[in-house]
Scaffold this active site. Structure first.
Site, short mmCIF file in Angstrom:
data_model
loop_
_atom_site.label_atom_id
_atom_site.label_comp_id
_atom_site.label_asym_id
_atom_site.label_seq_id
_atom_site.Cartn_x
_atom_site.Cartn_y
_atom_site.Cartn_z
CG ASP A 103 -8.78 -37.60 -8.99
OD1 ASP A 103 -10.02 -37.72 -8.82
OD2 ASP A 103 -8.48 -36.35 -8.58
CG ASP B 118 -17.45 -40.05 -5.39
OD1 ASP B 118 -19.42 -39.22 -5.31
OD2 ASP B 118 -17.43 -40.68 -4.91
CB CYS C 93 -20.61 -37.46 -0.34
SG CYS C 93 -19.70 -35.79 -0.75
#
Length: 405
Positions: free
Chosen positions: A257, A302, A355
């Site tokens: 990340d 993601d 999402c």
């Protein structure tokens, strides 16, 4: 929904949280943290507060219309908004020292007018309705209505330590009632009002709170023991831990990340879960990605997105600058997919996920990538629909690298 009115102190906390979100533009989780820090609220009362805040934010424009209060006036006129909310849900008015009265006849008229305006009734801002209608067409009204519902609570069974059947029994001993979720092997739905994070089962790492749709995204990676797997946008690591369980803790799982604090949180969660094959790495520059070229059997991307599939859980997103941010996010997604896909080795699989339920962030991105990268082939994709599943909304696409270039 509540069966009794809020206490005066809880009513004020609701107003204060809403003011932080709507006037001071704080993220909802940050607003809760600022208000609850240092307080000794009972979990049940904290739950009542978050329930009311969440319901108001999911249909903010409806409640503002019914109470004749603008969102920026919450600090000054919040008692009228809260009184309206209580009457709308057929609850006694809360007992507050200073409280603005409600004309109940006028409220009844406004409710009938709102019922005829389905966009308003669903708590949907105009920009979102325009965007959803344009991208989803006839499917949008059903999704729009699903996204104002309260999010269900789901757990992911940590199969490194237990099984779904065993977890159900363990939680029952702590007065937590759960049901298995059809189609999601590791998921349990929590059907009782329980303080999950105070349970012994949580402290032992037997479960994580994770939406069932999110669990489906992680499962799509089909990670096997002994593989080299990269979760390249790991965040706090919910999907990372799910992948570790798929791998039975064997092999190498690299969680990456751009924000170190998220990876630090992930390390703590991984220790509790017994996910000992998780390694964290900060993405300091593009060189971090280049060094991992053609090394991974599986890569999960993601990517950052609008979050328009998870509005039930993050309702403050509706009232932010999501419309203005969308073009920037689309470009970022395109960059991440192009750059980070280099880490997948020949024969390996990439899962691109968001999402969001918008095609612009989902299949459109995948199609554009495949047109420019013939060394990848499309396997399959899926949109997890809030309306059809009751889960949060997600998208996933499986892509296979068939050549180096």
């Amino acid at each position: 929904m509540l069966t009794s009115s809020l206490s005066p102190s809880s009513t004020q906390l609701v107003i204060d949280v809403l003011d932080l979100v709507l006037t001071q533009k704080k993220p909802l989780d940050r607003a809760y943290s600022l208000q609850f820090s240092g307080m000794t609220l009972q979990p049940s009362e904290q739950g009542r507060i978050t329930l009311v805040v969440g319901d108001i934010l999911r249909r903010l424009n409806l409640y503002c219309y019914l109470s004749d209060v603008k969102s920026e006036e919450v600090a000054r006129l919040g008692t009228r908004l809260l009184n309206t909310w209580h009457l709308f849900h057929q609850l006694p008015l809360p007992k507050m020292q200073y409280s603005l009265s409600i004309d109940e006849a006028d409220l009844a008229k406004r409710i009938e007018i709102a019922k005829a305006d389905l966009v308003l009734w669903d708590g949907c801002p105009e920009w979102l309705d325009t965007l959803g209608s344009k991208q989803l067409g006839d499917k949008w009204p059903q999704e729009r209505a699903a996204l104002y519902q309260a999010a269900k609570r789901f757990l992911r069974t940590n199969t490194l330590k237990t099984t779904p059947d065993e977890l159900i029994k363990t939680l029952a001993k702590e007065q937590v009632t759960t049901l298995q979720v059809a189609g999601v092997e590791t998921a349990l739905e929590v059907t009782s009002d329980s303080a999950l994070f105070r349970t012994k089962a949580f402290k032992l790492g037997l479960f994580e709170q994770q939406d069932a749709g999110s669990q489906l995204v992680a499962a799509a990676l089909d990670a096997k023991p002994g593989m080299r797997v990269i979760d390249a946008c790991a965040g706090a690591g919910g999907k990372t831990l799910s992948i570790s369980a798929q791998m039975e803790g064997k092999g190498r799982l690299l969680a990456m990340d751009v924000e170190q604090w998220k990876l630090d949180n992930l390390k703590q969660r991984a220790r509790r879960a017994g996910a000992h094959n998780v390694e964290t790495r900060i993405i300091a520059s593009s060189k971090t990605i280049k060094r991992l070229k053609l090394t991974a059997d599986r890569v999960l991307l993601d990517v950052p997105c609008s979050g328009l599939g998870v509005l039930k859980r993050n309702p403050d997103t509706k009232w932010r600058d999501a419309a203005e941010r969308l073009p920037v996010l689309v470009e970022l997604q395109k960059h991440i997919l192009q750059s980070y896909s280099r880490m997948v080795k020949v024969g390996g699989m990439l899962v691109y996920a968001t999402c969001s339920i918008l095609p612009e962030e989902n299949r459109d991105q995948v199609d554009a990538f495949l047109a420019a990268n013939v060394h990848f082939e499309f396997i399959e994709d899926e949109t997890i629909s809030p309306a059809e599943t009751g889960f949060d909304g997600f998208y996933l696409a499986k892509l296979k690298r068939i050549a180096e270039v």
